[in-house]
Design an enzyme around this catalytic site. Structure first.
Site, mmCIF file in Angstrom:
data_model
loop_
_atom_site.group_PDB
_atom_site.id
_atom_site.type_symbol
_atom_site.label_atom_id
_atom_site.label_comp_id
_atom_site.label_asym_id
_atom_site.label_seq_id
_atom_site.Cartn_x
_atom_site.Cartn_y
_atom_site.Cartn_z
ATOM 1 N N ASN A 39 0.918 -1.231 -0.026
ATOM 2 C CA ASN A 39 -0.020 0.046 -0.157
ATOM 3 C C ASN A 39 0.901 1.247 0.211
ATOM 4 O O ASN A 39 1.696 1.517 0.813
ATOM 5 C CB ASN A 39 -0.772 -0.106 1.268
ATOM 6 C CG ASN A 39 -2.027 1.081 1.179
ATOM 7 O OD1 ASN A 39 -2.405 1.711 0.261
ATOM 8 N ND2 ASN A 39 -2.786 1.310 2.298
ATOM 9 N N HIS A 124 -13.960 -4.178 11.589
ATOM 10 C CA HIS A 124 -13.505 -2.786 11.854
ATOM 11 C C HIS A 124 -14.639 -1.957 12.266
ATOM 12 O O HIS A 124 -15.219 -1.453 11.336
ATOM 13 C CB HIS A 124 -12.757 -2.050 10.842
ATOM 14 C CG HIS A 124 -11.146 -2.626 10.740
ATOM 15 N ND1 HIS A 124 -10.380 -2.040 9.885
ATOM 16 C CD2 HIS A 124 -10.764 -3.817 11.310
ATOM 17 C CE1 HIS A 124 -9.181 -2.722 9.938
ATOM 18 N NE2 HIS A 124 -9.335 -3.832 10.772
ATOM 19 N N ARG A 149 -12.857 -4.855 16.366
ATOM 20 C CA ARG A 149 -12.080 -3.632 16.673
ATOM 21 C C ARG A 149 -12.705 -2.430 16.704
ATOM 22 O O ARG A 149 -13.667 -2.172 16.057
ATOM 23 C CB ARG A 149 -11.120 -3.767 15.342
ATOM 24 C CG ARG A 149 -9.799 -2.962 15.711
ATOM 25 C CD ARG A 149 -8.817 -2.586 14.587
ATOM 26 N NE ARG A 149 -9.260 -1.408 13.769
ATOM 27 C CZ ARG A 149 -8.610 -1.069 12.842
ATOM 28 N NH1 ARG A 149 -7.319 -1.155 12.578
ATOM 29 N NH2 ARG A 149 -9.043 -0.088 12.214
ATOM 30 N N TYR A 161 -6.451 8.061 12.511
ATOM 31 C CA TYR A 161 -6.545 6.907 11.966
ATOM 32 C C TYR A 161 -7.710 5.822 12.090
ATOM 33 O O TYR A 161 -8.002 5.761 13.539
ATOM 34 C CB TYR A 161 -5.147 5.982 12.190
ATOM 35 C CG TYR A 161 -5.305 4.485 12.182
ATOM 36 C CD1 TYR A 161 -5.490 3.502 12.998
ATOM 37 C CD2 TYR A 161 -5.030 4.166 10.830
ATOM 38 C CE1 TYR A 161 -5.776 2.530 12.913
ATOM 39 C CE2 TYR A 161 -5.258 2.543 10.352
ATOM 40 C CZ TYR A 161 -5.582 1.965 11.682
ATOM 41 O OH TYR A 161 -5.849 0.323 11.313
ATOM 42 N N ASP A 218 -6.297 -0.677 17.939
ATOM 43 C CA ASP A 218 -5.016 -0.598 17.227
ATOM 44 C C ASP A 218 -4.437 0.854 17.656
ATOM 45 O O ASP A 218 -4.750 1.768 17.244
ATOM 46 C CB ASP A 218 -5.305 -0.567 15.822
ATOM 47 C CG ASP A 218 -4.013 -0.829 14.821
ATOM 48 O OD1 ASP A 218 -4.257 -1.100 13.774
ATOM 49 O OD2 ASP A 218 -2.995 -0.527 15.256
ATOM 50 N N HIS A 220 -1.433 1.530 16.612
ATOM 51 C CA HIS A 220 -1.013 2.257 15.254
ATOM 52 C C HIS A 220 0.239 2.671 15.501
ATOM 53 O O HIS A 220 0.657 3.870 14.681
ATOM 54 C CB HIS A 220 -2.048 2.971 14.423
ATOM 55 C CG HIS A 220 -1.970 2.691 13.038
ATOM 56 N ND1 HIS A 220 -1.477 3.328 12.049
ATOM 57 C CD2 HIS A 220 -2.456 1.415 12.327
ATOM 58 C CE1 HIS A 220 -1.708 2.895 10.853
ATOM 59 N NE2 HIS A 220 -2.261 1.666 11.031
ATOM 60 N N GLU A 244 -2.908 -3.372 19.748
ATOM 61 C CA GLU A 244 -2.085 -3.719 18.406
ATOM 62 C C GLU A 244 -1.053 -2.523 18.243
ATOM 63 O O GLU A 244 -1.591 -1.346 18.624
ATOM 64 C CB GLU A 244 -2.940 -3.929 17.362
ATOM 65 C CG GLU A 244 -2.210 -4.016 16.040
ATOM 66 C CD GLU A 244 -3.119 -4.065 14.879
ATOM 67 O OE1 GLU A 244 -4.427 -4.225 14.865
ATOM 68 O OE2 GLU A 244 -2.746 -4.127 13.686
ATOM 69 N N GLU A 270 2.500 -6.212 11.864
ATOM 70 C CA GLU A 270 2.079 -6.044 10.258
ATOM 71 C C GLU A 270 3.068 -5.094 9.608
ATOM 72 O O GLU A 270 2.965 -5.341 8.048
ATOM 73 C CB GLU A 270 0.554 -5.205 10.358
ATOM 74 C CG GLU A 270 0.703 -3.736 10.525
ATOM 75 C CD GLU A 270 -0.585 -3.111 10.799
ATOM 76 O OE1 GLU A 270 -1.382 -3.705 11.202
ATOM 77 O OE2 GLU A 270 -0.640 -2.147 10.247
ATOM 78 N N ARG A 291 1.356 -10.306 13.797
ATOM 79 C CA ARG A 291 0.060 -9.646 12.993
ATOM 80 C C ARG A 291 0.491 -9.631 11.531
ATOM 81 O O ARG A 291 0.060 -9.305 10.714
ATOM 82 C CB ARG A 291 0.227 -8.160 13.410
ATOM 83 C CG ARG A 291 -0.462 -7.998 14.466
ATOM 84 C CD ARG A 291 -2.084 -8.123 14.333
ATOM 85 N NE ARG A 291 -2.769 -7.005 13.363
ATOM 86 C CZ ARG A 291 -3.577 -7.125 12.400
ATOM 87 N NH1 ARG A 291 -4.047 -8.324 12.065
ATOM 88 N NH2 ARG A 291 -3.901 -5.851 11.863
ATOM 89 N N ASP A 324 -6.181 -3.523 1.981
ATOM 90 C CA ASP A 324 -4.958 -3.578 0.988
ATOM 91 C C ASP A 324 -4.015 -4.772 0.907
ATOM 92 O O ASP A 324 -2.945 -4.793 0.311
ATOM 93 C CB ASP A 324 -3.925 -2.141 1.535
ATOM 94 C CG ASP A 324 -3.536 -2.095 2.752
ATOM 95 O OD1 ASP A 324 -4.494 -1.915 3.639
ATOM 96 O OD2 ASP A 324 -2.576 -2.692 2.969
ATOM 97 N N GLU A 347 -8.068 -10.937 10.858
ATOM 98 C CA GLU A 347 -8.665 -9.517 10.560
ATOM 99 C C GLU A 347 -9.467 -9.560 9.203
ATOM 100 O O GLU A 347 -8.924 -10.174 8.254
ATOM 101 C CB GLU A 347 -7.517 -8.531 10.371
ATOM 102 C CG GLU A 347 -7.906 -7.126 10.091
ATOM 103 C CD GLU A 347 -6.891 -6.208 9.915
ATOM 104 O OE1 GLU A 347 -5.691 -6.542 10.120
ATOM 105 O OE2 GLU A 347 -7.237 -4.749 9.982
ATOM 106 N N TRP A 410 1.860 7.419 11.916
ATOM 107 C CA TRP A 410 0.419 7.512 11.825
ATOM 108 C C TRP A 410 -0.160 6.041 11.952
ATOM 109 O O TRP A 410 0.377 5.058 11.576
ATOM 110 C CB TRP A 410 0.217 7.801 10.301
ATOM 111 C CG TRP A 410 -1.341 7.782 10.031
ATOM 112 C CD1 TRP A 410 -2.286 8.655 10.050
ATOM 113 C CD2 TRP A 410 -1.992 6.832 9.223
ATOM 114 N NE1 TRP A 410 -3.470 8.343 9.627
ATOM 115 C CE2 TRP A 410 -3.175 7.044 8.986
ATOM 116 C CE3 TRP A 410 -1.390 5.418 8.415
ATOM 117 C CZ2 TRP A 410 -4.382 6.197 8.345
ATOM 118 C CZ3 TRP A 410 -2.430 4.838 7.959
ATOM 119 C CH2 TRP A 410 -3.780 5.048 7.789
#
Ligand code: GCO
Ligand code: MG
Length: 410
Positions: A39, A124, A149, A161, A218, A220, A244, A270, A291, A324, A347, A410
């Site tokens: 992505n 989500h 989530r 986010y 998350d 993030h 997460e 991730e 993840r 993505d 997920e 982010w």
């Protein structure tokens, strides 16, 4: 002859968002698909595959998955990194797809067969405020999700986010984690405001939905280790399934500090792309869930090894499945999810309708559980005619700046 690779095509299409797909075909005409979507940096992987990998594949025996993986990883000399490992992943998954098709079996059968009847998914939910968030959670429960989530806006922060800017039907987190624009969008951030707000959100969600519903959050990458420790501790009364990416984990030792302060389960990885990124956090049991997506980590060959390593430390899978990750990458995840013993959760951020036209899938989502299906191979077919209707469009992930203008994760 036979299983020798006759062609390898790098296919780019942007139905609901950009996807990069590798299609490998053998002399017998057996086809395998791999996901190479990175992505915001898609074209780098296109070039890595087209210019440097495809020429090496033609004529190789498609059955030699391990040798091909080791050849691509070691003969490049320069190794690891998101572009390299996404390219290797695409080849790896395509070859597993081909092998399973030759065997006339769904891929999970080659990975050891089913270890469970279904794959627990999480969706989500998001909302700019509690009413919107509660609607979104109820919407996802109506879709069948049994794990959810939770992401919300934060007072004083304009764009954050994981929260749809304006909710579409039922507040689905529709804004892609990438925006079609010539430049990355700038969003804002204030960690202290976030730390004050999130525990109150989960207190309200528990009050409204009760103690049972598995809830995930998350972080993030936006907190320092001590801030992550603080949030993990503050969230303990609300019994999260996981917190997460609580802090950037290039420094894996940072998770030691978080672990000392909280029993909230931690999920990381991730943005990792090889087992080396995990070595400390797995060996020291600093996380509870791995993840990574198949697509970002060198494919099924690599991720199953990471998960086997994690299993020795009672760490489970939590494979990354945002939009993505293409339906090809998602299918690869589901076959692995079904076969491994140390499965945790998957997920599942449903793809758009146009994406489903480009990628005809075999997986099912029933009563909160996913299943890859029993079609031979991955069970995904790519429709070139539909795909060609959606050319690539530059798109970027947003980034944060703090109030003083400093760039922030982010
Ligand atoms: C998640 C991820 C995504 C990423 C996206 C980046 O937990 O699904 O954090 O939302 O932001 O995959 O491309
Ligand atoms: Mg994440």
């Amino acid at each position: 002859s036979g299983s020798a690779i006759r062609s390898a095509e790098v296919l780019v299409s942007s139905p609901d968002r950009n996807f990069v797909t590798l299609r490998v075909t053998t002399e017998d005409g057996v086809v395998g698909l791999g996901d190479a979507t990175l992505n915001g940096r898609e074209l780098s992987v296109v070039s890595y595959l087209q210019d440097h990998v495809v020429p090496l594949l033609i004529g190789r025996d498609a059955h030699r998955i391990e040798d091909t993986w080791q050849f691509l990883y070691r003969s490049a000399y320069w190794r690891r990194g998101p572009v390299t490992m996404a390219a290797i992943a695409a080849v790896d998954v395509a070859l597993w797809d081909i092998k399973a098709r030759y065997a006339g079996m769904p891929l999970y059968q080659l990975l050891g067969g089913a270890s469970r009847t279904g794959i627990m998914a999480y969706g989500h939910a998001s909302g700019r405020d509690l009413p919107e968030l509660f609607d979104s959670i109820r919407h996802h429960q109506e879709l069948g999700f049994r794990s959810i989530r939770v992401q919300t806006s934060v007072p004083g922060i304009d764009a954050v986010y994981g929260v749809a800017a304006q909710p579409s039907s039922g507040g689905r987190y529709d804004y892609e984690p990438a925006q079609r624009a010539p430049l990355p969008a700038e969003e804002d951030w204030d960690t202290r405001a976030y730390l004050r707000h999130i525990p109150r959100v989960f207190e309200a969600v528990r009050g409204e939905f009760g103690p049972e519903l598995p809830l995930l959050h998350d972080g993030h990458h936006r907190m320092t280790p001590i801030q992550a420790a603080r949030l993990g501790k503050d969230l303990e009364p609300f019994d999260l399934f996981w917190l997460e990416d609580c802090t950037p984990a290039e420094n894996q030792e940072a998770l030691r500090l978080v672990r000392q302060h909280t029993t909230t389960p931690l999920a990381i990885g991730e943005v990792f792309n090889t087992v080396w990124d995990y070595q400390t956090v797995i060996r020291e049991q600093l996380i509870d869930y791995v993840r990574s997506a198949v697509t970002h980590t060198g494919g099924i060959t690599a991720l199953r090894r990471i998960l086997d390593f994690a299993a020795q430390y009672q760490i489970k899978s939590g494979i990354h499945g945002p939009t993505d990750i293409s339906p090809v990458g998602m299918a690869a995840a589901l076959h692995l999810d079904l076969a491994i013993h140390n499965f945790g959760i998957q997920e599942y951020m449903q793809h758009g309708a146009r994406t489903d036209e480009v990628f005809r899938q075999s997986f099912t989502f029933t009563d909160g559980f996913l299943h890859p299906g029993d079609a031979p191979g991955l069970g995904v077919v790519y429709d070139d005619d539909v795909a060609d209707r959606f050319p690539y469009q530059p798109a970027y992930l947003p980034f944060n700046r703090l109030k003083d203008g400093t760039v922030h994760d982010w």
